[in-house]
Scaffold this motif. Sequence first.
Motif, PDB file in Angstrom:
ATOM      1  N   THR A 404      23.821  31.611  23.578  1.00 38.11           N
ATOM      2  CA  THR A 404      23.637  30.203  23.269  1.00 38.11           C
ATOM      3  C   THR A 404      23.128  30.091  21.849  1.00 38.11           C
ATOM      4  N   TYR A 405      23.243  28.902  21.288  1.00 37.71           N
ATOM      5  CA  TYR A 405      22.718  28.634  19.956  1.00 37.71           C
ATOM      6  C   TYR A 405      21.958  27.326  20.009  1.00 37.71           C
ATOM      7  N   GLY A 406      20.688  27.373  19.604  1.00 40.22           N
ATOM      8  CA  GLY A 406      19.871  26.172  19.637  1.00 40.22           C
ATOM      9  C   GLY A 406      18.629  26.347  18.801  1.00 40.22           C
ATOM     10  N   GLY A 407      18.122  25.246  18.245  1.00 43.51           N
ATOM     11  CA  GLY A 407      16.933  25.335  17.415  1.00 43.51           C
ATOM     12  C   GLY A 407      17.152  26.171  16.170  1.00 43.51           C
ATOM     13  N   GLY A 408      18.405  26.261  15.720  1.00 44.41           N
ATOM     14  CA  GLY A 408      18.712  27.042  14.527  1.00 44.41           C
ATOM     15  C   GLY A 408      18.733  28.533  14.757  1.00 44.41           C
ATOM     16  N   LYS A 409      18.882  28.959  16.012  1.00 44.84           N
ATOM     17  CA  LYS A 409      18.814  30.391  16.301  1.00 44.84           C
ATOM     18  C   LYS A 409      19.779  30.778  17.413  1.00 44.84           C
ATOM     19  N   LEU A 410      20.267  32.003  17.348  1.00 44.72           N
ATOM     20  CA  LEU A 410      21.164  32.563  18.351  1.00 44.72           C
ATOM     21  C   LEU A 410      20.359  33.367  19.358  1.00 44.72           C
ATOM     22  N   PHE A 411      20.678  33.192  20.645  1.00 48.69           N
ATOM     23  CA  PHE A 411      20.024  33.955  21.708  1.00 48.69           C
ATOM     24  C   PHE A 411      21.087  34.529  22.640  1.00 48.69           C
ATOM     25  N   ILE A 412      20.835  35.760  23.093  1.00 44.19           N
ATOM     26  CA  ILE A 412      21.716  36.443  24.040  1.00 44.19           C
ATOM     27  C   ILE A 412      20.881  36.909  25.225  1.00 44.19           C
ATOM     28  N   ALA A 413      21.333  36.602  26.437  1.00 46.03           N
ATOM     29  CA  ALA A 413      20.744  37.192  27.647  1.00 46.03           C
ATOM     30  C   ALA A 413      21.668  38.301  28.097  1.00 46.03           C
ATOM     31  N   GLN A 414      21.134  39.499  28.262  1.00 46.81           N
ATOM     32  CA  GLN A 414      21.978  40.662  28.547  1.00 46.81           C
ATOM     33  C   GLN A 414      21.424  41.490  29.694  1.00 46.81           C
ATOM     34  N   ARG A 415      22.337  41.924  30.567  1.00 49.31           N
ATOM     35  CA  ARG A 415      21.954  42.804  31.680  1.00 49.31           C
ATOM     36  C   ARG A 415      22.472  44.212  31.442  1.00 49.31           C
ATOM     37  N   HIS A 416      21.553  45.201  31.514  1.00 50.08           N
ATOM     38  CA  HIS A 416      21.893  46.615  31.569  1.00 50.08           C
ATOM     39  C   HIS A 416      21.616  47.071  32.998  1.00 50.08           C
ATOM     40  N   ALA A 417      22.642  47.290  33.789  1.00 54.99           N
ATOM     41  CA  ALA A 417      22.425  47.704  35.185  1.00 54.99           C
ATOM     42  C   ALA A 417      21.463  46.716  35.849  1.00 54.99           C
ATOM     43  N   THR A 418      20.191  47.082  36.062  1.00 55.23           N
ATOM     44  CA  THR A 418      19.234  46.175  36.689  1.00 55.23           C
ATOM     45  C   THR A 418      18.147  45.714  35.716  1.00 55.23           C
ATOM     46  N   THR A 419      18.374  45.850  34.424  1.00 57.87           N
ATOM     47  CA  THR A 419      17.397  45.433  33.421  1.00 57.87           C
ATOM     48  C   THR A 419      17.918  44.223  32.661  1.00 57.87           C
ATOM     49  N   LEU A 420      17.064  43.197  32.505  1.00 62.19           N
ATOM     50  CA  LEU A 420      17.427  41.983  31.786  1.00 62.19           C
ATOM     51  C   LEU A 420      16.612  41.898  30.506  1.00 62.19           C
ATOM     52  N   GLU A 421      17.284  41.512  29.400  1.00 63.09           N
ATOM     53  CA  GLU A 421      16.572  41.361  28.143  1.00 63.09           C
ATOM     54  C   GLU A 421      17.111  40.157  27.377  1.00 63.09           C
ATOM     55  N   LEU A 422      16.248  39.598  26.534  1.00 63.51           N
ATOM     56  CA  LEU A 422      16.608  38.503  25.644  1.00 63.51           C
ATOM     57  C   LEU A 422      16.744  39.067  24.240  1.00 63.51           C
ATOM     58  N   ILE A 423      17.862  38.773  23.578  1.00 65.94           N
ATOM     59  CA  ILE A 423      18.171  39.328  22.269  1.00 65.94           C
ATOM     60  C   ILE A 423      18.310  38.193  21.264  1.00 65.94           C
ATOM     61  N   THR A 424      17.719  38.373  20.076  1.00 66.12           N
ATOM     62  CA  THR A 424      17.862  37.410  18.992  1.00 66.12           C
ATOM     63  C   THR A 424      17.698  38.141  17.673  1.00 66.12           C
ATOM     64  N   PRO A 425      18.320  37.675  16.596  1.00 67.93           N
ATOM     65  CA  PRO A 425      18.176  38.374  15.318  1.00 67.93           C
ATOM     66  C   PRO A 425      16.850  38.046  14.638  1.00 67.93           C
ATOM     67  N   ASP A 426      16.324  39.030  13.865  1.00 71.76           N
ATOM     68  CA  ASP A 426      15.135  38.770  13.066  1.00 71.76           C
ATOM     69  C   ASP A 426      15.546  38.253  11.689  1.00 71.76           C
ATOM     70  N   ALA A 427      14.603  38.166  10.768  1.00 67.92           N
ATOM     71  CA  ALA A 427      14.877  37.590   9.450  1.00 67.92           C
ATOM     72  C   ALA A 427      15.904  38.388   8.666  1.00 67.92           C
ATOM     73  N   ARG A 428      16.025  39.682   8.956  1.00 67.81           N
ATOM     74  CA  ARG A 428      16.993  40.523   8.244  1.00 67.81           C
ATOM     75  C   ARG A 428      18.314  40.660   8.980  1.00 67.81           C
ATOM     76  N   GLY A 429      18.428  40.013  10.139  1.00 73.44           N
ATOM     77  CA  GLY A 429      19.655  40.085  10.909  1.00 73.44           C
ATOM     78  C   GLY A 429      19.676  41.164  11.960  1.00 73.44           C
ATOM     79  N   TYR A 430      18.644  42.030  12.002  1.00 76.56           N
ATOM     80  CA  TYR A 430      18.596  43.063  13.042  1.00 76.56           C
ATOM     81  C   TYR A 430      18.223  42.435  14.374  1.00 76.56           C
ATOM     82  N   TRP A 431      18.786  43.002  15.452  1.00 78.09           N
ATOM     83  CA  TRP A 431      18.498  42.465  16.779  1.00 78.09           C
ATOM     84  C   TRP A 431      17.087  42.833  17.221  1.00 78.09           C
ATOM     85  N   THR A 432      16.399  41.891  17.835  1.00 79.35           N
ATOM     86  CA  THR A 432      15.139  42.166  18.516  1.00 79.35           C
ATOM     87  C   THR A 432      15.375  42.010  20.008  1.00 79.35           C
TER      88      THR A 432
END
Length: 469
Positions: A404-432
Amino acid sequence: MLKKVVVSWCLLVSGVSLLAACDSAPEKAEVIDSHNPGTVVLLIEREGGEGPYVEGTQERFKVTASGESFKAVRWSANAGSVAAEAERVTWTLPEEGTASLSVSVETTSGKTAEGLFNFNVVAAAVAPGTTIDAGPDMTGVLCELAFDNTGKGHLVYTNETHKGLWYATWDGTTWTTEQIDGPGFNNGGTYVLNWNIALTLDVASGTPHVVYLKGPGLPGTTAANWRMTYATRVGGNWVREEVDPANRTSYTRVSVALNPNQGLQPVVAFSDGSLGTGVRVATRTAPGTWAIAQHNTAILMGDINFDASGSLYIPYSPGSGTESYVGVRPGVATDIFQLEGVNRNNTLWLSAVWGPSQHLLLLSSGALDGTKSALQDLTVKAPFTTSTLVASPVDFENDANDLTYGGGKLFIAQRHATTLELITPDARGYWTFTQLGTVQEGSRPSVAVRPTDGTPHVCYQRDGKVSFQ
């Protein structure tokens, strides 16, 4: 802000209290403003953490002194709670803002020192997890989340136990649920095929528009009375309509969007990969009336999106090949753009949303491990064939995700097998990557940003229940 696991510098000298703001990158330890003999040089170290300091999380610190051992160590904080274990402390961080952690020490040689350290605590990326439907049934292997302009949450989710479809709303505190469709007595309801649903929302009025497959029969490659169905909420009641009278297989893919150039007219795109009928576009011209047009002989590959002018962008894979494109409707046959490294053999679905300045963002869900071009950033231009594309990797492994994209930022919800994480880029573009806990294997999450506060939220399946965070 402390951002690394490595030692950060905060210095204490005998008999002197230093107000050190631990808000920058780590530096080499040194003695500051020391005028007395017997200086004690202390370092405070963050253990087992990285990234920003987030409210409500537990952070662990250790204080050390070069060439000295401690006789006594005392920890305190101006907010949050601390649990001290000699030279170590576990600090449960308070709400966002500036918070202070204090330590005073006495060494075995009789020296003393104390210090106050300030930290920038940021708001939690997502709220604590909660179960939306606490009933006995298994729910939420699929869920679709959206927010209206008032910040009210809208959610569509599946009931796996009894093959039904449900709707829930969130007022910021409480979830309220109601049934959209499912098996019933003389009410037109029947089984809902749980892995074929789509939701879009009129964000101004909060009206939901849902598309799904329903009917008797067994999932499979042969058409078995599964019908494309549309539902919307009118006057507090659900209105259900058959979009297409043709029988479908369980391999049918669906997406729905509202045309801003035609009074938010609902438009459904679908394709039955098994029957090879191509992508079809159904437009609701009046209540209960749908006009269906053949778009091409392809397979629908992702979410459809309108731009402000009413042009519809459709991700698809042609019937004669495995590569993937975005096509424009209405448009000429040449109004297509090929995506990089995406085909129906390595991608289950492309989640697609508009970013800023005519950037159409498409994310590969269920891509093969190591897929390089997981995120497609398509800058749409006129003519469409002059558009430009930047493709980026997201993570080595990806079982299911949404963006999704909102508030001027991109967010990704991702599942690895049974693990859920929220992903977004930092100021340099690297994923957190923010870990959100465990989820059900085989489920797909959904992510949306609440416009009233800019907070990303995720729905998912945990312990067999549809959940929200």
